[in-house]
Design an enzyme around this catalytic site. Structure first.
Site, mmCIF file in Angstrom:
data_model
loop_
_atom_site.group_PDB
_atom_site.id
_atom_site.type_symbol
_atom_site.label_atom_id
_atom_site.label_comp_id
_atom_site.label_asym_id
_atom_site.label_seq_id
_atom_site.Cartn_x
_atom_site.Cartn_y
_atom_site.Cartn_z
ATOM 1 N N ASP A 140 0.842 -1.190 0.000
ATOM 2 C CA ASP A 140 0.000 0.000 0.000
ATOM 3 C C ASP A 140 0.878 1.240 0.000
ATOM 4 O OD1 ASP A 140 -2.350 1.823 0.826
ATOM 5 O OD2 ASP A 140 -3.290 -0.140 0.857
ATOM 6 N N HIS B 37 -3.949 6.119 3.393
ATOM 7 C CA HIS B 37 -4.591 4.886 2.967
ATOM 8 C C HIS B 37 -4.005 3.643 3.643
ATOM 9 C CE1 HIS B 37 -5.740 1.726 0.007
ATOM 10 N NE2 HIS B 37 -6.775 2.513 -0.239
ATOM 11 N N SER C 62 -11.203 -0.693 -1.248
ATOM 12 C CA SER C 62 -9.951 -0.701 -0.485
ATOM 13 C C SER C 62 -10.195 -0.964 0.989
ATOM 14 C CB SER C 62 -9.251 0.657 -0.610
ATOM 15 O OG SER C 62 -8.660 0.819 -1.857
#
Length: 453
Positions: free
Chosen positions: A175, A215, A391
């Site tokens: 990620d 994220h 996600s």
């Protein structure tokens, strides 16, 4: 397999404006025979045994790779002017049979002619499957009362915590990185690396971590986070280990993704969670997931994308991926989120599989509360946030897989995938499964655990 089928169809647009001798980077997947002795299949529970097997595979693969490089250089030199040399390089420590190779429109066929080559992919850009930050005021009071996020409640995660919380299971997270100093992730990040756009591994002497966005930290929190200051549990498998590779830093490509995959294999990942993608269908990526599952006993979990119905993202749409769509809470039940991708891909000329329907399963992916790096705003500093996206659904499934692996250490990866699919709940019943909205349905972790025996 013919030489033509070894070459990704994505090369056509990739090389569309290239001159005959223009060099472009490609990823080559090759076949290397397993070392002497019984082939390691399925998931090996002893980490030391798995890493030893990976070393044995690396030694065998290194010999094949050197021969491949030598033969390709000889074959390509005939097609290049002035005795030019094309660059070739290993990815990682040869734990995976993949390499980075320069190609030109003239030399690409020569690479495909090499007998051990399985697939050749252009080194395309990859991107974050970007979530959206949403208004959380309505949901927050309920989660404070419940002491856990709505996703954990919907999936019945506390029932599985009676058996395990994922102890000793290693989850690789590819990620944007992670803010490992976040209190909700205390003790969970066991290893960390940044892969730069050139494929180089960057580590720090003091084990410092870094998130290029919010994220990666949010995803890590959903997989293995602890509790908020207010006592709300955010992580599905709060005792699992996180192996985090920041592969989405700068102009990320397939090279950086493969470097991250190789690193996760080397570090002993049981599961690899990928909330990322590229925007074309890459059928040859199925070779990568087959390799991870069959050769190393690793379960890859991938987001299907946020491009709405009728679309999908690679690598989540590879036939052998465990791909995840997102559901949102609607009244007492759930519905597939409008943005959640899904498609049926038809290949009438395929030798074996001519229809791919994705996603495989769905999980909570709307208004998911998790940790983020400290973020200054005019009114306060925030360390938690609500995001939407497939996600956010993907780490729910990765976390559930960690719980199942810990509770049933003898189960193979294929057993876990089958249990998750077979026990998933589809609103139209089993006879409609899979479709390209729900896949097999919403995962039901407790039933999946029971199905594993």
């Amino acid at each position: 397999m013919s030489n033509e089928t070894k070459i990704s169809p994505a090369f056509e647009p990739f090389l569309a404006h290239s001159r005959p001798n223009d060099k472009r980077d490609a990823i080559v997947i090759y076949h290397a025979p397993p070392p002497e002795g019984p082939r390691v299949r399925g998931r090996i529970r002893a980490l030391r045994q798995r890493l030893k097997a990976a070393e044995e595979h690396a030694a065998a693969q290194r010999v094949v790779q050197e021969k491949l490089f030598e033969d390709y250089r000889k074959a390509s030199s005939k097609a290049l002017p002035g005795k030019q040399q094309l660059a070739v390089s290993s990815i990682g420590e040869n734990k995976m049979p993949v390499a980075n190779v320069e190609v030109t429109p003239k030399t690409l066929p020569a690479l495909a002619e090499q007998p051990n080559v399985v697939a050749i992919l252009p080194n395309q850009r990859i991107h974050l499957i970007k979530p959206k930050e949403v208004d959380y005021a309505r949901l927050q009071s309920q989660e404070n009362r419940d002491g856990l996020t709505w996703g954990l409640k919907q999936l019945g995660i506390p029932e599985l915590w009676k058996n395990t919380k994922g102890k000793d299971i290693n989850v690789g997270v590819l990620d944007t990185g992670v803010h490992g100093e976040h209190p909700a992730l205390a003790g969970r990040v066991k290893d960390f690396v940044v892969i730069d756009p050139l494929g180089r591994r960057i580590t720090t002497n003091d084990s410092a971590t870094f998130d290029a966005d919010q994220h990666g930290t949010h995803v890590c929190g959903t997989i293995a986070g602890g509790k908020t200051d207010g006592g709300v549990a955010i992580g599905v498998a709060p005792e699992a280990n996180l192996l985090v590779a920041g592969v989405l830093v700068g102009n990320a490509t397939l090279r950086t993704l493969f470097e991250g995959l190789s690193w996760a294999v080397e570090k002993g990942a049981d599961i690899i969670s990928m909330s990322l993608g590229f925007s074309y269908y890459e059928p040859l990526f199925a070779n990568v997931f087959d390799m991870l599952t069959e050769q190393y006993g690793i379960l890859p979990v991938a987001a299907i994308g946020n491009e709405n119905y009728g679309n999908s993202s690679s690598p989540g749409n590879a036939v052998s991926a465990l791909s995840v769509g997102a559901v949102e809470k609607v009244g007492p039940g759930v519905e597939v989120a409008f943005f959640s991708s899904g498609a049926s891909l038809v290949f009438p000329d395929a030798a074996s599989i001519n229809l791919v329907t994705k996603p495989d399963v769905v999980a909570p992916g709307v208004q998911v509360y998790s940790c983020i790096p400290p973020t200054e705003r005019p009114d306060d500093k925030y360390t938690f946030a609500y995001f939407d996206g497939t996600s956010m659904a993907t780490p729910h499934v990765a976390g559930v897989a960690a719980l199942l692996m810990a509770a049933r250490p003898e189960a193979q990866v294929a057993d876990i995938v089958k249990a998750l699919k077979d026990t998933a709940k589809h609103p139209a019943g089993k006879e409609q499964r899979p479709d390209n909205r729900w896949g097999y349905g919403l995962i039901q972790p407790a039933k999946a655990l029971h199905a594993l025996g």
